[in-house]
Design a protein around this motif. Structure first.
Motif, short mmCIF file in Angstrom:
data_model
loop_
_atom_site.label_atom_id
_atom_site.label_comp_id
_atom_site.label_asym_id
_atom_site.label_seq_id
_atom_site.Cartn_x
_atom_site.Cartn_y
_atom_site.Cartn_z
N CYS A 189 -1.54 -2.09 18.44
CA CYS A 189 -0.32 -2.31 17.67
C CYS A 189 0.73 -1.65 18.50
N TYR A 190 0.47 -0.52 18.88
CA TYR A 190 1.63 0.14 19.59
C TYR A 190 1.94 -0.45 20.89
N GLN A 191 1.11 -1.03 21.60
CA GLN A 191 1.53 -1.71 22.71
C GLN A 191 2.04 -2.91 22.47
N ALA A 192 1.93 -3.64 21.24
CA ALA A 192 2.63 -5.16 20.99
C ALA A 192 4.07 -4.59 20.73
N LEU A 193 4.31 -3.36 19.97
CA LEU A 193 5.60 -3.12 19.23
C LEU A 193 6.24 -2.45 20.82
N ALA A 194 5.78 -2.12 21.66
CA ALA A 194 6.53 -1.53 23.07
C ALA A 194 6.92 -2.80 23.63
N ARG A 195 6.24 -3.90 23.58
CA ARG A 195 6.54 -5.23 24.28
C ARG A 195 7.67 -6.01 23.67
N THR A 196 8.14 -5.63 22.55
CA THR A 196 9.42 -6.28 22.05
C THR A 196 10.69 -6.35 23.07
N TYR A 197 10.90 -5.28 23.73
CA TYR A 197 11.94 -5.18 24.61
C TYR A 197 11.86 -5.85 25.81
N SER A 198 10.65 -6.38 26.16
CA SER A 198 10.21 -7.15 27.35
C SER A 198 10.43 -8.53 27.47
N PHE A 199 10.93 -9.07 26.40
CA PHE A 199 11.23 -10.41 26.29
C PHE A 199 12.88 -10.84 26.27
N LEU A 200 13.20 -11.21 27.36
CA LEU A 200 14.91 -11.44 27.54
C LEU A 200 15.34 -12.94 26.66
N SER A 201 15.62 -12.37 25.33
CA SER A 201 16.36 -13.57 24.61
C SER A 201 17.70 -13.99 25.09
N PRO A 202 18.30 -14.99 24.59
CA PRO A 202 19.74 -15.40 25.17
C PRO A 202 20.77 -14.16 24.95
N GLU A 203 20.49 -13.44 23.65
CA GLU A 203 21.71 -12.47 23.40
C GLU A 203 21.62 -11.43 24.63
N LEU A 204 20.40 -11.20 25.33
CA LEU A 204 20.30 -10.22 26.44
C LEU A 204 20.60 -10.80 27.76
N TRP A 205 21.38 -11.93 27.88
CA TRP A 205 21.56 -12.59 29.34
C TRP A 205 23.02 -11.99 29.59
N ALA A 206 23.80 -11.23 29.08
CA ALA A 206 24.95 -10.96 29.61
C ALA A 206 24.98 -10.03 30.92
N GLU A 207 26.12 -10.04 31.55
CA GLU A 207 26.09 -9.50 32.84
C GLU A 207 25.79 -8.00 32.96
#
Length: 276
Positions: free
Chosen positions: A233-251
């Motif tokens: 469960c801890y590993q799954a929560l830590a991976r939430t920032y590993s996926f780049l969604s469109p709002e994180l595509w900024a330069e």
């Protein structure tokens, strides 16, 4: 006999002088010694200074001097946290800890069987930070204390998002995430607002301490092994920032890391603490 003074002097000393000296000694007995101050070894002097945090890393020095304002500034440059006082400095007041499990572990040696106690401790502030620590010691209290320190060193940010419309504060995980430890697989699935945490008792505590309000979970494997379930469960929560969604595509605007920005400050020698 009294003329020679043989016995009279001997007995007189006890009668005349002894009474006076005994009376004087009684007046200045052990009751008066308190005024002379028997303070040697009666407690530590300068206890506040000994309890003060003296950082031993560059990051700790910058945090103590107020050059770094938040944990997110540390995560932005992926700086390793080597002192648990750094986490206490930022979120120590909001941080809550939970002892998930204490189990005995054994090791066979030539002298016999050596038994220690292994503790799993989870810390979180309920606002997007979670940490997990595992430590084995001969004493239960030492294992809990060591696990708590390791959990603070392993604090990671948890990204939260929405299900459907983006109204109000983020309440669930931003996307489907997966964590694995041993045979245990845990999958976190976004849920509508008001659903709550649909999970077993062990992952539910971890998700609550991370600040997740609504989520579906799916587990597979021998989830009865509590240690592996907590780690997955801890590993799954830590991976939430590993996926780049469109709002994180900024330069990305690159900035100087703290060690380079405050290099002149770090070059100065540290003031040594006065020792007593």
């Amino acid at each position: 006999m009294s003329d020679r003074g043989g016995f009279s002097r001997g007995f007189g000393r006890g009668g005349d002088r002894g009474g006076d000296r005994g009376g004087d000694r009684g007046g200045r007995g052990r009751g008066d010694r308190g005024g002379r101050g028997r303070g040697r070894g009666r407690g530590p002097r300068g206890g506040d200074e000994k309890d003060a945090w003296v950082p031993c890393t560059k990051l700790g020095r910058l945090v103590q001097q107020g050059k770094i304002k938040s944990l997110e500034h540390i995560y932005l440059f992926s700086l390793p946290i080597k002192e648990h006082q750094i986490v206490d400095h930022f979120i120590g007041a909001e941080l809550k800890d939970e002892v998930m499990k204490i189990c005995p572990v054994q090791k066979q040696t030539t002298a016999g069987c050596r038994m220690r106690f292994k503790a799993f401790v989870v810390v979180g502030d309920g606002n997007g930070h979670i940490g997990l620590g595992v430590k084995a010691c001969k004493e239960v209290a030492h294992s809990i204390q060591g696990s708590m320190i390791l959990a603070k060193l392993n604090v990671v940010p948890v990204r939260r998002g929405y299900w459907g419309s983006k109204l109000g504060a983020p309440h669930t995980v931003p996307c489907k995430v997966h964590g694995k430890c041993g045979s245990v697989h845990i999958r976190l699935i976004p849920a509508p607002r008001g659903t709550g945490i649909v999970a077993a008792a062990t992952p539910k505590k971890v998700l609550q301490m991370a600040g997740i309000e609504d989520v579906f979970t799916c587990s597979r494997g021998h989830s009865r092994t509590l240690g592996n379930s907590v780690k997955a469960c801890y590993q799954a929560l830590a991976r939430t920032y590993s996926f780049l969604s469109p709002e994180l595509w900024a330069e990305t605007r690159f900035a100087k890391p703290p060690a380079q920005e405050f290099t002149d400050l770090l070059a100065k020698p540290m003031k040594k603490r006065a020792e007593y």
